[in-house]
Design an enzyme around this catalytic site. Structure first.
Site, PDB file in Angstrom:
ATOM      1  N   LEU A  16       0.846  -1.193   0.000  1.00  0.00           N
ATOM      2  CA  LEU A  16       0.000   0.000   0.000  1.00  0.00           C
ATOM      3  C   LEU A  16       0.884   1.246   0.000  1.00  0.00           C
ATOM      4  O   LEU A  16       1.658   1.465   0.929  1.00  0.00           O
ATOM      5  CB  LEU A  16      -0.899   0.013   1.240  1.00  0.00           C
ATOM      6  CG  LEU A  16      -1.720  -1.260   1.477  1.00  0.00           C
ATOM      7  CD1 LEU A  16      -2.658  -1.081   2.669  1.00  0.00           C
ATOM      8  CD2 LEU A  16      -2.509  -1.639   0.235  1.00  0.00           C
ATOM      9  N   ALA A  17       0.749   2.049  -1.049  1.00  0.00           N
ATOM     10  CA  ALA A  17       1.653   3.203  -1.170  1.00  0.00           C
ATOM     11  C   ALA A  17       0.984   4.382  -1.879  1.00  0.00           C
ATOM     12  O   ALA A  17       1.638   5.159  -2.557  1.00  0.00           O
ATOM     13  CB  ALA A  17       2.908   2.785  -1.924  1.00  0.00           C
ATOM     14  N   ALA A  18      -0.330   4.509  -1.707  1.00  0.00           N
ATOM     15  CA  ALA A  18      -1.039   5.559  -2.455  1.00  0.00           C
ATOM     16  C   ALA A  18      -1.188   6.853  -1.667  1.00  0.00           C
ATOM     17  O   ALA A  18      -1.421   7.910  -2.249  1.00  0.00           O
ATOM     18  CB  ALA A  18      -2.418   5.047  -2.878  1.00  0.00           C
ATOM     19  N   ARG A  23       0.431  13.842   7.632  1.00  0.00           N
ATOM     20  CA  ARG A  23       1.193  14.196   8.832  1.00  0.00           C
ATOM     21  C   ARG A  23       2.654  14.535   8.532  1.00  0.00           C
ATOM     22  O   ARG A  23       3.359  15.059   9.378  1.00  0.00           O
ATOM     23  CB  ARG A  23       1.095  13.042   9.849  1.00  0.00           C
ATOM     24  CG  ARG A  23      -0.292  12.906  10.452  1.00  0.00           C
ATOM     25  CD  ARG A  23      -0.501  11.544  11.122  1.00  0.00           C
ATOM     26  NE  ARG A  23      -0.776  10.478  10.140  1.00  0.00           N
ATOM     27  CZ  ARG A  23      -1.000   9.209  10.440  1.00  0.00           C
ATOM     28  NH1 ARG A  23      -0.983   8.826  11.703  1.00  0.00           N
ATOM     29  NH2 ARG A  23      -1.242   8.315   9.509  1.00  0.00           N
ATOM     30  N   GLN A  85      -5.066   3.743  -7.136  1.00  0.00           N
ATOM     31  CA  GLN A  85      -6.198   4.065  -6.253  1.00  0.00           C
ATOM     32  C   GLN A  85      -6.452   5.553  -6.475  1.00  0.00           C
ATOM     33  O   GLN A  85      -5.640   6.383  -6.094  1.00  0.00           O
ATOM     34  CB  GLN A  85      -5.820   3.802  -4.787  1.00  0.00           C
ATOM     35  CG  GLN A  85      -6.985   4.013  -3.832  1.00  0.00           C
ATOM     36  CD  GLN A  85      -6.537   4.104  -2.372  1.00  0.00           C
ATOM     37  OE1 GLN A  85      -5.382   4.414  -2.077  1.00  0.00           O
ATOM     38  NE2 GLN A  85      -7.464   3.875  -1.465  1.00  0.00           N
ATOM     39  N   ASN A 243       5.043   8.127   9.958  1.00  0.00           N
ATOM     40  CA  ASN A 243       3.885   8.980   9.691  1.00  0.00           C
ATOM     41  C   ASN A 243       4.239  10.454   9.709  1.00  0.00           C
ATOM     42  O   ASN A 243       3.547  11.268   9.124  1.00  0.00           O
ATOM     43  CB  ASN A 243       2.768   8.704  10.695  1.00  0.00           C
ATOM     44  CG  ASN A 243       2.226   7.296  10.531  1.00  0.00           C
ATOM     45  OD1 ASN A 243       1.957   6.844   9.423  1.00  0.00           O
ATOM     46  ND2 ASN A 243       2.107   6.587  11.635  1.00  0.00           N
ATOM     47  N   TYR A 383      42.877  21.309 -11.382  1.00  0.00           N
ATOM     48  CA  TYR A 383      41.686  20.677 -11.950  1.00  0.00           C
ATOM     49  C   TYR A 383      42.109  19.668 -12.998  1.00  0.00           C
ATOM     50  O   TYR A 383      42.753  20.009 -13.987  1.00  0.00           O
ATOM     51  CB  TYR A 383      40.744  21.708 -12.589  1.00  0.00           C
ATOM     52  CG  TYR A 383      39.600  21.024 -13.299  1.00  0.00           C
ATOM     53  CD1 TYR A 383      38.693  20.258 -12.575  1.00  0.00           C
ATOM     54  CD2 TYR A 383      39.454  21.097 -14.676  1.00  0.00           C
ATOM     55  CE1 TYR A 383      37.661  19.585 -13.208  1.00  0.00           C
ATOM     56  CE2 TYR A 383      38.426  20.424 -15.326  1.00  0.00           C
ATOM     57  CZ  TYR A 383      37.531  19.671 -14.588  1.00  0.00           C
ATOM     58  OH  TYR A 383      36.516  18.997 -15.211  1.00  0.00           O
TER      59      TYR A 383
HETATM   60  C1  UD1 Z   1      -2.313   1.774   9.681  1.00  0.00           C
HETATM   61  C2  UD1 Z   1      -3.313   0.833  10.370  1.00  0.00           C
HETATM   62  C3  UD1 Z   1      -2.953   0.744  11.861  1.00  0.00           C
HETATM   63  C4  UD1 Z   1      -1.513   0.259  12.012  1.00  0.00           C
HETATM   64  C5  UD1 Z   1      -0.555   1.147  11.239  1.00  0.00           C
HETATM   65  C6  UD1 Z   1       0.818   0.494  11.230  1.00  0.00           C
HETATM   66  C7  UD1 Z   1      -5.421   1.114   9.155  1.00  0.00           C
HETATM   67  C8  UD1 Z   1      -6.767   1.692   9.164  1.00  0.00           C
HETATM   68  N1  UD1 Z   1      -4.657   1.349  10.216  1.00  0.00           N
HETATM   69  O1  UD1 Z   1      -2.505   3.059  10.257  1.00  0.00           O
HETATM   70  O2  UD1 Z   1      -3.825  -0.176  12.505  1.00  0.00           O
HETATM   71  O3  UD1 Z   1      -1.166   0.247  13.385  1.00  0.00           O
HETATM   72  O4  UD1 Z   1      -0.979   1.289   9.854  1.00  0.00           O
HETATM   73  O5  UD1 Z   1       1.791   1.290  10.607  1.00  0.00           O
HETATM   74  O6  UD1 Z   1      -5.074   0.417   8.212  1.00  0.00           O
HETATM   75  N2  UD1 Z   1      -2.712   4.037   2.023  1.00  0.00           N
HETATM   76  C9  UD1 Z   1      -3.174   3.938   0.730  1.00  0.00           C
HETATM   77  N3  UD1 Z   1      -4.403   4.418   0.437  1.00  0.00           N
HETATM   78  C10 UD1 Z   1      -5.223   4.967   1.369  1.00  0.00           C
HETATM   79  C11 UD1 Z   1      -4.754   5.067   2.698  1.00  0.00           C
HETATM   80  C12 UD1 Z   1      -3.491   4.583   2.998  1.00  0.00           C
HETATM   81  O7  UD1 Z   1      -2.473   3.450  -0.148  1.00  0.00           O
HETATM   82  O8  UD1 Z   1      -6.341   5.358   1.003  1.00  0.00           O
HETATM   83  C13 UD1 Z   1      -1.348   3.544   2.338  1.00  0.00           C
HETATM   84  C14 UD1 Z   1      -0.434   4.638   2.815  1.00  0.00           C
HETATM   85  O9  UD1 Z   1       0.265   5.216   1.714  1.00  0.00           O
HETATM   86  C15 UD1 Z   1       0.492   3.910   3.753  1.00  0.00           C
HETATM   87  C16 UD1 Z   1      -0.340   2.737   4.269  1.00  0.00           C
HETATM   88  O10 UD1 Z   1      -1.428   2.616   3.386  1.00  0.00           O
HETATM   89  O11 UD1 Z   1       1.635   3.425   3.086  1.00  0.00           O
HETATM   90  C17 UD1 Z   1      -0.830   2.963   5.704  1.00  0.00           C
HETATM   91  O12 UD1 Z   1      -1.631   4.135   5.743  1.00  0.00           O
HETATM   92  P1  UD1 Z   1      -1.562   5.164   6.943  1.00  0.00           P
HETATM   93  O13 UD1 Z   1      -2.521   6.245   6.663  1.00  0.00           O
HETATM   94  O14 UD1 Z   1      -0.165   5.520   7.224  1.00  0.00           O
HETATM   95  O15 UD1 Z   1      -2.139   4.259   8.120  1.00  0.00           O
HETATM   96  P2  UD1 Z   1      -1.867   4.423   9.685  1.00  0.00           P
HETATM   97  O16 UD1 Z   1      -2.680   5.538  10.215  1.00  0.00           O
HETATM   98  O17 UD1 Z   1      -0.426   4.448   9.942  1.00  0.00           O
HETATM   99 CA    CA Z   2       1.371   4.606   8.690  1.00  0.00          CA
END
Ligand code: UD1
Ligand code: CA
Length: 473
Positions: A16-18, A23, A85, A243, A383
């Site tokens: 997941l990297a979208a 923050r 996404q 984060n 140089y």
């Molecule tokens: C998430 C988990 C949390 C966990 C934590 C661990 C959820 C709801 N929560 O929280 O339980 O403790 O990771 O690090 O999953 N992303 C997408 N699309 C989106 C949202 C997020 O691709 O729509 C990706 C982000 O780029 C990121 C990852 O998913 O790489 C995690 O998203 P992030 O918003 O950082 O989740 P946390 O609040 O850290």
């Molecule tokens: Ca995170």
């Protein structure tokens, strides 16, 4: 890795990297921020590739092109599927973006977060093994967790009275009691892909952020009578998420500390002051090399045994032999330095400079894309660009290879045992033969034959500025 050899369903990985990473307060997508000089996503992709999965799906959104490029620098295009996404509606929605590829497959799907960069392939291999072995038939979902002294910001793992998994609750949706739980969700899971997608369709966005949470899936699976297992890992560092910039800086510091510790204890490197020294985890350093305070060593650098690196020096992606002394405040990028060379202070090597054994490259000498032979010296203010220089040649102070005519770069070739006088301008393209010499201040525009001395433009008197005492004008 043994994973590929073990029986069972094929392994796919979903990263997941979208997200933008609000923050981070940045215009750059979070997974592109750098740790140890590489984007966060590159670390995760490198680890994913080490597990030799069938395919790696990467969900991208913010700065999709740049993220894709970072991904493809670690994984082959055949192995990788980039999934878009469009709107970032939560981690559940992100997983949903890959539905068409995975929903009808009983493959084992390992879900990774692009912002959890330090996870090790060995740990993931153990997680997968645990998932496959669960109660002899495998689990529907296995969650990687750790216990943290300070669990702030993470989803908490709620267990039932029997200690079995019950659900994951996000910090912002947690009650006071739940917030006390210090076992956290790492954001890394194994799923049976078909079961994951069947359940994901039922996830709602009734939470504080109005997002579709992947973290709701395990409890729904459990309610359906499926097995949800927990694999609790002991090294919290590996699952630390990034984060905000404070977490990024802390991760960088911890990684650096671990790298220096390994180099000291396992490789016999001396760091006079580890707290001010930065070394990439990709760098290798030999026994009895001494690194003084305030040195930075980046990327795939290799340094041999018995070297001394003085303060203020930065070395990037370079190879350094044995017994090399690099004095204070040098910058060395993409270059090679052979055994016994002495560099600096304040030297600049770049663009594939190759400096031979026992050479001396001294103060304020810049060497670019040049090859310098054994025992040759350029000790001061010089140089050397686009040049090849033979062995035991001496380059006088202030020498310049004039390699650029305003349009193109030209080469300079200097033989063995040459003496280039101070302040010589070598106007390239030019060749200076073995044993030749130039006088101080020469401007050399034509090739110099072996064994010849050339001199140029000596100064002559053109007028009188101050009369000698006693002389009448
Ligand atoms: C998430 C988990 C949390 C966990 C934590 C661990 C959820 C709801 N929560 O929280 O339980 O403790 O990771 O690090 O999953 N992303 C997408 N699309 C989106 C949202 C997020 O691709 O729509 C990706 C982000 O780029 C990121 C990852 O998913 O790489 C995690 O998203 P992030 O918003 O950082 O989740 P946390 O609040 O850290
Ligand atoms: Ca995170």
């Amino acid at each position: 890795m043994e994973i590929t050899e073990s029986r069972g369903e094929p392994l796919d990985i979903l990263i997941l990297a979208a997200g933008l990473g609000t923050r981070m307060r940045s215009n750059t997508a979070k997974v592109l921020h750098k740790l140890d000089g590489r984007p966060l996503i590159s670390h995760v992709c490198h680890t994913a590739a080490a597990l030799a999965p069938r395919k790696v799906y990467v969900v991208v959104g913010h700065q999709a092109e740049e993220v894709k490029n970072a991904v493809l620098s670690e994984m082959s295009p055949e192995q990788t599927v980039i999934v878009r996404q469009e709107k970032q509606l939560g981690t559940g929605d992100a997983v949903n973006a890959a539905r068409e590829f995975l929903e009808n497959d009983d493959a084992l799907l390992l879900v990774l977060s692009g912002d959890v960069p330090m996870i090790k392939a060995e740990t993931l291999a153990s997680l997968i093994q645990r998932h496959r072995d669960h109660r002899g038939k495998g689990a529907a979902c296995t969650i990687l967790t750790v216990k943290l002294k300070d669990p702030t910001g993470y989803g908490r793992i709620v267990r039932d009275e029997g200690g079995m998994f019950e659900r994951i609750v996000e910090q912002r949706d947690a009650t006071e009691n739940e917030a006390e739980i210090n076992e956290i969700n790492s954001g890394i899971y194994c799923f049976n892909a078909r079961k994951l997608y069947a359940t994901l369709a039922r996830v709602q966005n009734h939470n504080d952020q109005g997002e579709y949470y992947l973290t709701d899936v395990p409890a729904l699976l459990k309610a359906d009578g499926e097995d949800v297992a927990i694999y609790q890992h002991s090294d919290a560092f590996e699952v630390e998420g990034v984060n905000n910039r404070l977490q990024l800086a802390e991760l960088e510091r911890t990684l650096n500390r671990r790298t220096l510790r390994r180099l000291m204890l396992d490789y016999g490197v001396t760091f006079v002051d580890p707290t001010t020294t930065y070394v990439s985890e990709l760098t290798e350093i030999g026994r009895d090399t001494v690194i003084q305070p305030c040195v930075t060593i980046e990327g795939r650098t290799g340094i041999g045994d018995g070297c001394e690196i003085r303060s203020g020096t930065r070395i990037v992606n370079s190879r350094i032999g044995r017994g090399v002394e690099i004095r204070d405040n040098c910058l060395i990028v993409d270059s090679e330095i052979a055994d016994g060379a002495q560099i600096g202070p304040m030297a600049h090597l770049r663009g594939h400079a190759e400096v031979g054994p026992d050479t001396r490259i001294g103060n304020f000498v810049e060497v670019k894309k040049s090859k310098i032979g054994r025992g040759t010296k350029a000790s001061h203010l010089t140089y050397l660009g686009d040049a090849t220089i033979g062995e035991n040649t001496n380059i006088g102070a202030g020498t310049v290879t004039c390699n650029y005519d305003g349009v193109r770069k030209h080469e300079t070739h200097i033989g063995d045992n040459v003496k280039i006088g101070s302040d010589t301008m070598l106007v390239a393209p030019i060749n200076v033969g073995d044993g030749a010499a130039t006088g101080a201040g020469s401007v050399v525009t034509k090739d110099v034959e072996a064994g010849k001395l050339v001199v140029g433009a000596p100064a002559r008197t053109i007028k009188t500025l101050i009369e000698k005492a006693g002389e009448e004008s």
